[in-house]
Design an enzyme around this catalytic site. Structure first.
Site, PDB file in Angstrom:
ATOM      1  N   HIS A  82       0.833  -1.201   0.000  1.00  0.00           N
ATOM      2  CA  HIS A  82       0.000   0.000   0.000  1.00  0.00           C
ATOM      3  C   HIS A  82       0.868   1.250   0.000  1.00  0.00           C
ATOM      4  CE1 HIS A  82      -3.475   2.547   0.938  1.00  0.00           C
ATOM      5  NE2 HIS A  82      -2.640   3.210   1.724  1.00  0.00           N
ATOM      6  N   ASP A 161     -14.858   3.905   8.014  1.00  0.00           N
ATOM      7  CA  ASP A 161     -13.825   4.783   7.446  1.00  0.00           C
ATOM      8  C   ASP A 161     -14.439   5.739   6.433  1.00  0.00           C
ATOM      9  OD1 ASP A 161     -11.110   5.707   6.887  1.00  0.00           O
ATOM     10  OD2 ASP A 161     -11.490   4.818   4.931  1.00  0.00           O
ATOM     11  N   ARG A 168     -14.055  14.000   8.511  1.00  0.00           N
ATOM     12  CA  ARG A 168     -12.741  14.626   8.773  1.00  0.00           C
ATOM     13  C   ARG A 168     -12.418  15.658   7.707  1.00  0.00           C
ATOM     14  NH1 ARG A 168      -9.131   9.788   8.353  1.00  0.00           N
ATOM     15  NH2 ARG A 168      -7.443  11.289   8.512  1.00  0.00           N
ATOM     16  N   SER A 183      -7.347   4.901   9.600  1.00  0.00           N
ATOM     17  CA  SER A 183      -8.092   4.888   8.336  1.00  0.00           C
ATOM     18  C   SER A 183      -7.415   3.937   7.341  1.00  0.00           C
ATOM     19  CB  SER A 183      -8.135   6.323   7.791  1.00  0.00           C
ATOM     20  OG  SER A 183      -8.522   6.349   6.449  1.00  0.00           O
ATOM     21  N   LYS A 187      -8.554  -0.510   6.493  1.00  0.00           N
ATOM     22  CA  LYS A 187      -8.834  -1.055   5.152  1.00  0.00           C
ATOM     23  C   LYS A 187      -7.873  -2.193   4.824  1.00  0.00           C
ATOM     24  CE  LYS A 187      -8.727   3.200   3.666  1.00  0.00           C
ATOM     25  NZ  LYS A 187      -8.963   4.584   3.427  1.00  0.00           N
TER      26      LYS A 187
HETATM   27  N1  URA Z   1      -5.407   7.718   3.137  1.00  0.00           N
HETATM   28  C1  URA Z   1      -6.438   7.132   3.800  1.00  0.00           C
HETATM   29  O1  URA Z   1      -6.937   6.104   3.372  1.00  0.00           O
HETATM   30  N2  URA Z   1      -6.880   7.728   4.923  1.00  0.00           N
HETATM   31  C2  URA Z   1      -6.356   8.859   5.441  1.00  0.00           C
HETATM   32  O2  URA Z   1      -6.803   9.329   6.471  1.00  0.00           O
HETATM   33  C3  URA Z   1      -5.285   9.449   4.740  1.00  0.00           C
HETATM   34  C4  URA Z   1      -4.813   8.846   3.599  1.00  0.00           C
END
Ligand code: URA
Length: 435
Positions: A82, A161, A168, A183, A187
């Protein structure tokens, strides 16, 4: 339990319990706790912070807020990769075929681009016919048959999220370490891989602009992954200038193919071999990351990684002839050059400005529902530390709307800083945490 008490506790610097965190996340997803109370809590977290235990518990609550993927039907150690996002970052398109060609199963979910950063799913969709939405069984079968599949995120994964990120975004609470780390990691954990390699981008074109912040974020994410029982490694890598030379969807896929043919720019080639080497080590296919680097190098030189990319494209419905014939990609109708107005050395190519200019050619979207032009983008003929002479082409801008391409070119001119002094190349891989 009472939301008002939880907000006050965090506002006073208290440590939230697992039950309190679960209450907030499940209540918010169910629609029982309103946005205004969650906004207040996010702001309290922003100022008073969460410790590692709270951050890990928040991540777990978000991870299980919706569907999770069970990859146990796929044999072998599944390693996810990632990137925290950057400009010209096509590493996934290079590294995943390398890892798959060397025996590490890749069952990956990727995102779309938003704002000035691109996304793997959009890039893959510039290949005619390529499908990024597969049924779960199709996805699993493909990984078992050919060792690789990359799909878009399903709507039902980590709904907490999705809601929290949107909140946010409009409440000034995006850039908090615990909130970013939870966050991203919620995932990753929901996506089911056994081990995780994070590429934490650092510099002007990244979420984390300086090395200290990138290290902090990388460290928190490794801690979350390891607490969840998944070995997690974080590479802190440069994003002060775009990665490689191509920025924009089809342009980046072409550069990824060239890299797999052994003709890629130095930085993307090196980063792909290093990250590929770490994935091979994590996946049990190399004795060390260094050994993995050599294996990755052979997978490029011997053509195995390129062959894997071809079968991956074919299996997902794409036309694998694109690998030999780039005219099969969506073609731009406008092409404009940016010319150097002075001689010297390139001191900086500000990644964020290039990312924004690329977005404005039509290659990126401002809101998630915008249409994008898959042919659009920017090709950099020069990189930091290169010498330029007055009149040289610094970059070429592509797209299908002349006014947009011209505006993007004029806007990008300020991204290039030229100096009379010789300049050192930025360090590409700054640190690797968790190896
Ligand atoms: N990428 C994400 O998936 N979440 C965040 O808060 C910042 C970058």
């Amino acid at each position: 339990m009472n939301m008002n008490d939880i907000i006050i506790k965090k506002r006073q610097g208290g440590k939230l319990t697992k039950d309190e965190i679960d209450y907030v996340v499940s209540g918010y997803v169910a629609g029982d706790i309103p946005d205004y109370q969650v906004s207040a809590l996010l702001m309290a977290i922003f100022f008073m912070h969460m410790d590692e235990e709270e951050t890990s518990q928040l991540t777990e609550a978000m991870r299980y807020s919706g569907d999770t993927i069970d990859l146990s039907g796929i044999s072998g150690i599944k390693v996810d990769k990632h990137s925290t996002g950057g400009v010209g970052d096509k590493t996934t398109l290079v590294v995943t075929p390398i890892a798959a060609a060397c025996g590490v199963p890749i069952a990956k979910m990727s995102g779309r681009g938003l704002g000035f950063t691109g996304g793997t799913v959009d890039k893959m969709e510039s290949i005619p016919g390529f499908r990024t939405s597969l049924e779960p069984k199709e996805f699993m079968d493909q990984v078992n048959d050919i060792g690789i599949s990359v799909i878009g995120q399903t709507a039902h994964i980590t709904p907490a999220d999705k809601k929290l990120y949107a909140l946010r975004d409009v409440t000034g609470t995006v850039d908090n370490f615990s909130l970013i780390a939870s966050s991203i990691m919620s995932k990753k954990l929901a996506a089911g891989s056994d081990k995780i390699l994070l590429d934490v981008k650092c510099g002007d074109g990244a979420f984390m602009e300086n090395i200290d912040d990138a290290e902090t974020l990388g460290g928190i994410m490794c801690d979350i992954g390891n607490r969840a029982g998944k070995t997690t490694v974080a590479a802190i890598t440069d994003m002060s200038q775009p990665l490689g030379k191509a920025v924009g969807n089809s342009l980046e896929v072409i550069e990824a193919i060239e890299t797999l043919k052994g003709n890629g720019p130095e930085d993307i080639t090196e980063l792909s071999k290093r990250l590929g080497g770490i994935m091979l080590y994590l996946g049990g296919r190399a004795k060390s990351a260094e050994d993995g680097y050599v294996i990755a190098e052979h997978a490029i030189a011997g053509g195995a990684a390129l062959e894997k990319l071809k079968s991956f494209i074919e299996r997902q419905g794409g036309d694998s002839n694109v690998v030999e014939d780039y005219s099969l990609f969506p073609q731009p109708t406008v092409e404009l050059n940016l010319i150097a107005e002075e001689s010297g050395y390139i001191e900086a190519i500000k990644a964020k400005s290039i990312g924004l200019a690329s977005q404005h050619t039509g290659a990126g979207r401002a809101t998630k529902d915008d249409e994008i032009d898959l042919s659009a983008g920017i090709y950099l003929h020069k990189k930091v530390a290169d010498h330029v002479s007055k009149g040289d082409v610094l970059a070429t801008f592509y797209g299908r709307d002349k006014a947009k391409v011209k505006a993007a070119r004029d806007e990008a001119a300020k991204a290039f800083i030229i100096t009379a002094e010789k300049v050192k190349k930025p360090i590409l891989i700054k640190e690797i945490l968790g190896l």
